[in-house]
Write an enzyme that holds these catalytic residues in place. Sequence first.
Site, PDB file in Angstrom:
ATOM      1  N   HIS A  40      60.356  35.187  40.905  1.00  0.00           N
ATOM      2  CA  HIS A  40      59.996  36.546  41.318  1.00  0.00           C
ATOM      3  C   HIS A  40      58.759  36.533  42.211  1.00  0.00           C
ATOM      4  O   HIS A  40      58.707  37.187  43.263  1.00  0.00           O
ATOM      5  CB  HIS A  40      59.761  37.421  40.083  1.00  0.00           C
ATOM      6  CG  HIS A  40      59.323  38.813  40.413  1.00  0.00           C
ATOM      7  ND1 HIS A  40      57.988  39.167  40.524  1.00  0.00           N
ATOM      8  CD2 HIS A  40      60.045  39.947  40.659  1.00  0.00           C
ATOM      9  CE1 HIS A  40      57.917  40.450  40.837  1.00  0.00           C
ATOM     10  NE2 HIS A  40      59.145  40.952  40.899  1.00  0.00           N
TER      11      HIS A  40
ATOM     12  N   ALA B  86      41.976  40.325  35.902  1.00  0.00           N
ATOM     13  CA  ALA B  86      41.402  41.639  35.593  1.00  0.00           C
ATOM     14  C   ALA B  86      41.831  42.678  36.625  1.00  0.00           C
ATOM     15  O   ALA B  86      42.153  43.829  36.287  1.00  0.00           O
ATOM     16  CB  ALA B  86      39.881  41.538  35.525  1.00  0.00           C
TER      17      ALA B  86
ATOM     18  N   GLY C  55      52.052  33.669  34.987  1.00  0.00           N
ATOM     19  CA  GLY C  55      51.582  33.443  33.621  1.00  0.00           C
ATOM     20  C   GLY C  55      50.848  32.133  33.453  1.00  0.00           C
ATOM     21  O   GLY C  55      50.833  31.561  32.364  1.00  0.00           O
TER      22      GLY C  55
END
Length: 895
Positions: free
Chosen positions: A675, A793, A849
């Site tokens: 993706h 963040a 990830g």
Amino acid sequence: MSDTIRPNPDELLARVTEETRKQERGGLKVFFGASPGVGKTYAMLEAARQQRKAGLDVVVGLVETHNRKETEALLEGFEILPRRKTPHRGVTLEEFDLDAALVRRPALLLVDELAHTNAPGSRHLKRWQDVLELMDAEIDVYTTLNVQHLDSLNDVVAQVTGVVVRETVPDSVLDQADEIELVDLPVEELRRRLDEGKVYIPDQAQRAMDSFFRPGNLIALREMALRRTADRVDAQMRTYRRDHSIQSTWPVADRLIVSIGPSPFSAKLIRASKRMAERLQAEWIVAFVDTPQYAGASEEVRQRVLASLRLAEQLGAETVTLTGNNIAESLMQYARSRNVSRIVVGKQAGPLWRRLWRGSVLDDLVAKSGDIEIIAISGEDGPPLPAPPAVSRTKQDWREFAWAGAVIAACTAVSLSLRSTLAPANLVMFYLMGVVAVATRSSRRVALFASFLSVAAFDFFCVPPYLTFAISDYEYLLTFAVMLTVGVLISTLTVRIHMQAAHAVDREARTQALYRLTNELTGVTRAFEAARRATPIISEVFGAKAVLFLPDEPGKISFRRRTTDALPVPRSEEGIAQWVFDHGQKAGKGMDTLTGASALYLPLKGSHEILGVMAVVPETSELTASPEQQHLLEIFASQTALAIERAQATAAAREAQLRIETEQMRSGLLSAVSHDLRTPLATITGAASSLLLHGDQLGRETKRELLESIVQEAERLSRLVNNLLEMTRLESGAVEVKREWHALEEIVGAALTRLDSLLGERPIVTQIPQDLPLISVDDVLLEQLFLNLLENAAKYTPPGSPISISAREDKQGVWIEVADSGPGFAPGDEELVWEKFYRGKAAGARGAGLGLAICRAVVVAHGGTIAAGNRPQGGAMIRIWLPLGGKPPEVPTGA
């Protein structure tokens, strides 16, 4: 209604297993006869010619023609293997060449005279062992055998013919034959052939007809051959009925126990029981009860028992050594535990008074038998086992007798000194104490001698008139009788307790040895480590040098991969270890196979395959001569093999788990990266295509926006690829932490500068004290850590929300906190976020990830800690601790 029933699943499984085993081995056909000269070799050659005519590859390994012309004529046209020549005592012997046969590997091999004993120096002691190895190599074998060579009939043949046949074949070998063809000839025709010189030359033929080939002998041998063949046919019929499920019931098989002792006629009892077990189709067990009395037995008696147990094993029996104080009780207890239907014992010879005095095992068994049948067999005739050479105990016996005499003399001296003050009845106590002292250190025979000597000394020195055996008061006769009875009873009980204690010590030692081995092998996760740990225990328990060999490549044993530094066996015996590994059988010293070896070799049998070979160099003959010791050694080998197999299974499970994790990682990587690769690539491709196709029609501002999107997405791709490469380097250990002293605010500033376009107008609050000491870190890795934390963040918080970076010093390191004002971590994600390819549950979250996983790897590489949590006022917080790395250098102040 048909009597066919549904097959039993266990029977089907056993049948399939047996068929599989047969398919993996060569076939065996035995041409079976009553005596020499009936035409076994002739019939074998005729059958082989038919097989060759059918196109089968038939080779003659060894055929003895005995100069018979008709037999020699049948050999014409066959390929015949050259015989192996072996010099022995100045004579060259010709033997069957097993290795040449294995190299040639014909479909069918002819090997005459199955019971033949090979020349010294051969691989196997007997030719039937050569045949079994050929079958293991998937070579079909035709062979010949006479009925007098069957081990179970050896004593019967000797009784009928008066000739003890030395060359025998275990019945279990004949039982493995796929086909038995009886070659029969009437007695008159056989004797006519002898008379015509077709069996032996005329002089030999006449002597044979007058001795072994007497009509009565031949009739008896013919009957034995017919009966043995009939038993085989009956077994084939039962197999056929079983295979076709014709039986309406499944009868429970008989099981019998044969009780043997040190009698010279135990061999007859064993052979008779073998024949009985065959007729009953029963499993049979030969048991010897090791009582305390046996502990004091001579070496000759022990060797006789060992020889009987060895004979039973050769005849296919299961052998067991029981321990107990009473033979009948031990046998009955074991018989009931094994669901035995019959117990076979030998009749005890000797006068009636002796059986009444000592008791009879047969009578005791009958009294305790209940529903178990007791069968007694006479032991008065039949060839006994050859008695082993007696071991003289004269010197030891005289020492014990001298010790007994000295003790009684001491008791007499004490009694003489107290004779004037104590009554004779009290002086008896001193002698009884002496008898006890002798019994605790000597055999039963010496203890009895001390009992009689004490009575004589008491009479001679302590009963008036003194210094004579005459007595003045006949009441002393009762005293003597009671004294002698008590002395004998005390000595007997003391010796028995002493023997029982010795037995208990031996049993405890064996139990402790097995416990030590099991405890040592528990928890071992590497196969070679399990073998290495077992080696010193085996050496210590058996008082021998031991070494274990494991294969260094599939199917190949090598002395290089061994469990000891020193090699206790010659390197020339590596082939013996390989043979044991290939065939899964014991060989070497004390065995019938490869007897010239310096060590006993045992296979380490796992549940599915042979895992290695154990070599034991015994320092005494007890290890190779004692079935009990060999059984204990086999238990050690089995336990070691199970530990090795368990370690291999553990390693295989780890490898399987690693493959699963690798596959999961691969799937996660493809899922996450696909993706993140497609999205920027699609953006770049679309913007570039627009510029290429419509560049002339687009305004300056539009072109700038398209070019900026290309740059942003390319940077995003660069970060993704960089994260993948960085994670790979960190996990492989290829990254070397290059520590140098750096100011934390400089590293944070460099990271903020690189992320300026991503952070945009977002407020960044830094709280780093000016007096914060320098830290010893790899600035490149630490900058990557801040890049990933800040990007993460920004990704999971609303645009324009602030991000704070703070630091503080403690005694040994620096605490760093990176916090945001977003939704924070979902419950349970505080630990999961550090896993590779794990992405948070926030809507629209993008990324592979890997960012936080890389952060943890960087911190761990620096010897620090990292943790995730939520702020009380809302938002996520990452807390890091890094060690200072020593005393920071002093920073010079400006002049």
